[in-house]
Write an enzyme that holds these catalytic residues in place. Structure first.
Site, short mmCIF file in Angstrom:
data_model
loop_
_atom_site.label_atom_id
_atom_site.label_comp_id
_atom_site.label_asym_id
_atom_site.label_seq_id
_atom_site.Cartn_x
_atom_site.Cartn_y
_atom_site.Cartn_z
N GLN A 29 -15.57 11.47 14.23
CA GLN A 29 -14.62 12.60 14.18
C GLN A 29 -13.81 12.57 12.88
OE1 GLN A 29 -12.60 13.65 18.08
NE2 GLN A 29 -12.42 11.43 18.06
N ALA B 267 -15.77 2.56 13.74
CA ALA B 267 -15.16 1.78 14.83
C ALA B 267 -15.99 1.92 16.09
CB ALA B 267 -13.73 2.26 15.11
N THR C 101 -5.11 1.64 15.56
CA THR C 101 -4.77 2.40 16.76
C THR C 101 -3.44 1.99 17.40
OG1 THR C 101 -5.47 2.76 19.06
CG2 THR C 101 -6.20 0.74 18.05
N TYR D 42 -10.63 -3.25 23.71
CA TYR D 42 -10.62 -2.41 22.50
C TYR D 42 -9.40 -2.73 21.64
CZ TYR D 42 -9.80 1.90 19.76
OH TYR D 42 -9.53 2.80 18.75
N LYS E 58 -9.29 -4.28 17.83
CA LYS E 58 -8.67 -3.53 16.72
C LYS E 58 -7.54 -4.37 16.10
CE LYS E 58 -9.33 0.20 15.46
NZ LYS E 58 -10.24 0.73 14.40
P1 NDP Z 1 -15.54 8.06 16.47
O1 NDP Z 1 -16.04 7.26 17.62
O2 NDP Z 1 -15.66 9.54 16.48
O3 NDP Z 1 -16.23 7.55 15.13
C1 NDP Z 1 -16.47 6.20 14.87
C2 NDP Z 1 -17.69 6.14 13.98
O4 NDP Z 1 -17.97 4.76 13.71
C3 NDP Z 1 -18.95 6.72 14.63
O5 NDP Z 1 -19.58 7.60 13.72
C4 NDP Z 1 -19.80 5.51 14.89
O6 NDP Z 1 -21.19 5.76 14.77
C5 NDP Z 1 -19.37 4.60 13.77
N1 NDP Z 1 -19.77 3.24 13.99
C6 NDP Z 1 -19.85 2.55 15.16
N2 NDP Z 1 -20.34 1.32 14.94
C7 NDP Z 1 -20.57 1.22 13.60
C8 NDP Z 1 -21.09 0.22 12.76
N3 NDP Z 1 -21.48 -0.97 13.24
N4 NDP Z 1 -21.20 0.47 11.43
C9 NDP Z 1 -20.83 1.68 10.93
N5 NDP Z 1 -20.36 2.67 11.68
C10 NDP Z 1 -20.22 2.45 13.00
O7 NDP Z 1 -14.04 7.61 16.26
P2 NDP Z 1 -12.84 8.36 15.52
O8 NDP Z 1 -13.34 9.09 14.34
O9 NDP Z 1 -12.05 9.06 16.55
O10 NDP Z 1 -11.99 7.10 15.07
C11 NDP Z 1 -11.67 6.84 13.71
C12 NDP Z 1 -10.69 5.68 13.67
O11 NDP Z 1 -9.49 6.03 14.35
C13 NDP Z 1 -11.17 4.38 14.32
O12 NDP Z 1 -10.71 3.30 13.57
C14 NDP Z 1 -10.47 4.39 15.67
O13 NDP Z 1 -10.30 3.07 16.17
C15 NDP Z 1 -9.17 5.03 15.29
N6 NDP Z 1 -8.48 5.67 16.41
C16 NDP Z 1 -9.14 6.60 17.16
C17 NDP Z 1 -8.50 7.18 18.24
C18 NDP Z 1 -9.19 8.18 19.12
O14 NDP Z 1 -8.54 8.69 20.04
N7 NDP Z 1 -10.45 8.54 18.88
C19 NDP Z 1 -7.10 6.86 18.56
C20 NDP Z 1 -6.51 5.88 17.67
C21 NDP Z 1 -7.19 5.33 16.63
P3 NDP Z 1 -22.08 5.94 16.10
O15 NDP Z 1 -21.58 7.23 16.70
O16 NDP Z 1 -23.45 6.00 15.56
O17 NDP Z 1 -21.81 4.75 16.95
#
Ligand code: NDP
Length: 305
Positions: A14, A71, A112, A136, A140
């Site tokens: 996202q 993540a 987070t 989780y 983090k």
């Molecule tokens: P998403 O789950 O949408 O995106 C995370 C991305 O990381 C996915 O594209 C996923 O790919 C990728 N990913 C997973 N494993 C790996 C790996 N081993 N190597 C490379 N890429 C990988 O999360 P958000 O965009 O929402 O989150 C962005 C950040 O914000 C993160 O750090 C999250 O912890 C933090 N955050 C998010 C919140 C939320 O409500 N979503 C709240 C607070 C913080 P794939 O889909 O292929 O697994």
């Protein structure tokens, strides 16, 4: 001024997508690989991606920055897959930070509100003690510690309750439930700040610009979430309102009514003070950001699976 040259691991998530979109629009030179192209748990892939970024920026006279948007974000699944989550959320950032330190590339790492226990009755400041309640959150928190101890020129930016295009997020879930159910019950005893990926990406790119200019904030951990707070119930009602549905169809319930594998912090509101002290633009109010998101994505939300 020369363009930013960005590497955005997790570029298909996202936040990653939105960072990629806005950075390209602003004329940055961006590489935003998904997991298939750059797995942050692979030391070899991480080292060569960061090295390539540094060389590419040097050739073009660009200003390189890594923004880690990768993540393991499945909060409930992490309870029974903590090692897997740790690999992505702690080992991955550690590898990235080491590669950044060695290539002398600055790093912004996204974290987070779930690193906090949620027991405080005031908004959390960056230096408040960590107390994650879930697997989780623990992974983090370990990622933050690893990044800050790495010797890299690194910043940790915590955010909360993110929604954006391409994610299975709360806004899309509620939009689907609005179509499927006459009434629904949503928990009213967990507080947080819903944050659009769009607003967050804008903030992170502003921070990246500052850092690339050598004007990065002194404070190494910052909080960046939309302003104000609500509960999941309040958030769900607001989504109904934005979809022109009757918010009374959403009824409050307590966390105990819907036990989930991962415990959540009851009140993990992030204080905007560190962000404002760094003279970064204030984030929009959560309600305004939601209205803007629904206006822009109304058709997708109507069709949300
Ligand atoms: P998403 O789950 O949408 O995106 C995370 C991305 O990381 C996915 O594209 C996923 O790919 C990728 N990913 C997973 N494993 C790996 C790996 N081993 N190597 C490379 N890429 C990988 O999360 P958000 O965009 O929402 O989150 C962005 C950040 O914000 C993160 O750090 C999250 O912890 C933090 N955050 C998010 C919140 C939320 O409500 N979503 C709240 C607070 C913080 P794939 O889909 O292929 O697994």
């Amino acid at each position: 001024m020369t363009a930013l040259t960005l590497l955005i691991p997790g570029g298909t998530g996202q936040l990653g997508r939105e960072l990629n979109r806005q950075a390209q629009q602003a004329g940055a030179d961006v590489r935003a690989p998904g997991r298939a192209e750059l797995d942050v748990t692979s030391a070899g892939q991480v080292v060569s991606a960061v090295r390539e970024l540094a060389e590419h920026a040097r050739r073009r006279g660009g200003r390189p920055v890594v923004i880690n948007a990768a993540a393991y974000t499945a909060v409930d699944a992490a309870e029974s897959a903590e090692r897997k989550a740790f690999a992505v959320n702690a080992d991955g950032p550690r590898l990235l930070a080491a590669a950044c330190a060695s290539a002398q590339v600055p790093l912004i790492h996204v974290s987070t509100d779930y690193v906090f226990s949620g027991e405080s009755d005031r908004p959390y400041e960056p230096d408040d003690p960590l107390g994650p309640r879930s697997a989780y959150g623990r992974t983090k928190a370990a990622g933050e510690v690893a990044v800050l101890a790495s010797g890299a020129d690194a910043w940790v930016v915590r955010t909360a309750w993110v929604y954006g295009v391409g994610g299975s997020n709360f806004v899309h879930t509620i939009a689907r439930l609005e179509r499927e159910k006459e009434t629904l019950r949503v928990v009213d005893d967990q507080h947080g700040s819903p944050t659009s990926a769009e607003a967050l990406a804008g903030g992170l790119l502003q921070l990246a610009e500052r850092i690339a200019d050598g004007q990065g904030p002194e404070q190494r951990t910052l909080h960046c979430a939309c302003q104000g707070s609500t509960t999941w119930f309040g958030f769900a009602r607001a989504i109904f309102e934005e979809l022109d549905a009757d918010p009374e169809r959403v009824q409050p319930c307590s966390t105990q009514d819907f036990p989930r594998p991962a415990p959540r912090p009851a009140r993990a509101v992030l204080s905007p003070r560190s962000w404002l002290a760094a003279e970064l633009d204030p984030m929009p109010a959560w309600r305004e950001a939601l209205a803007a998101y629904v206006r822009k994505h109304r058709d997708e939300l109507r069709a949300a699976e």
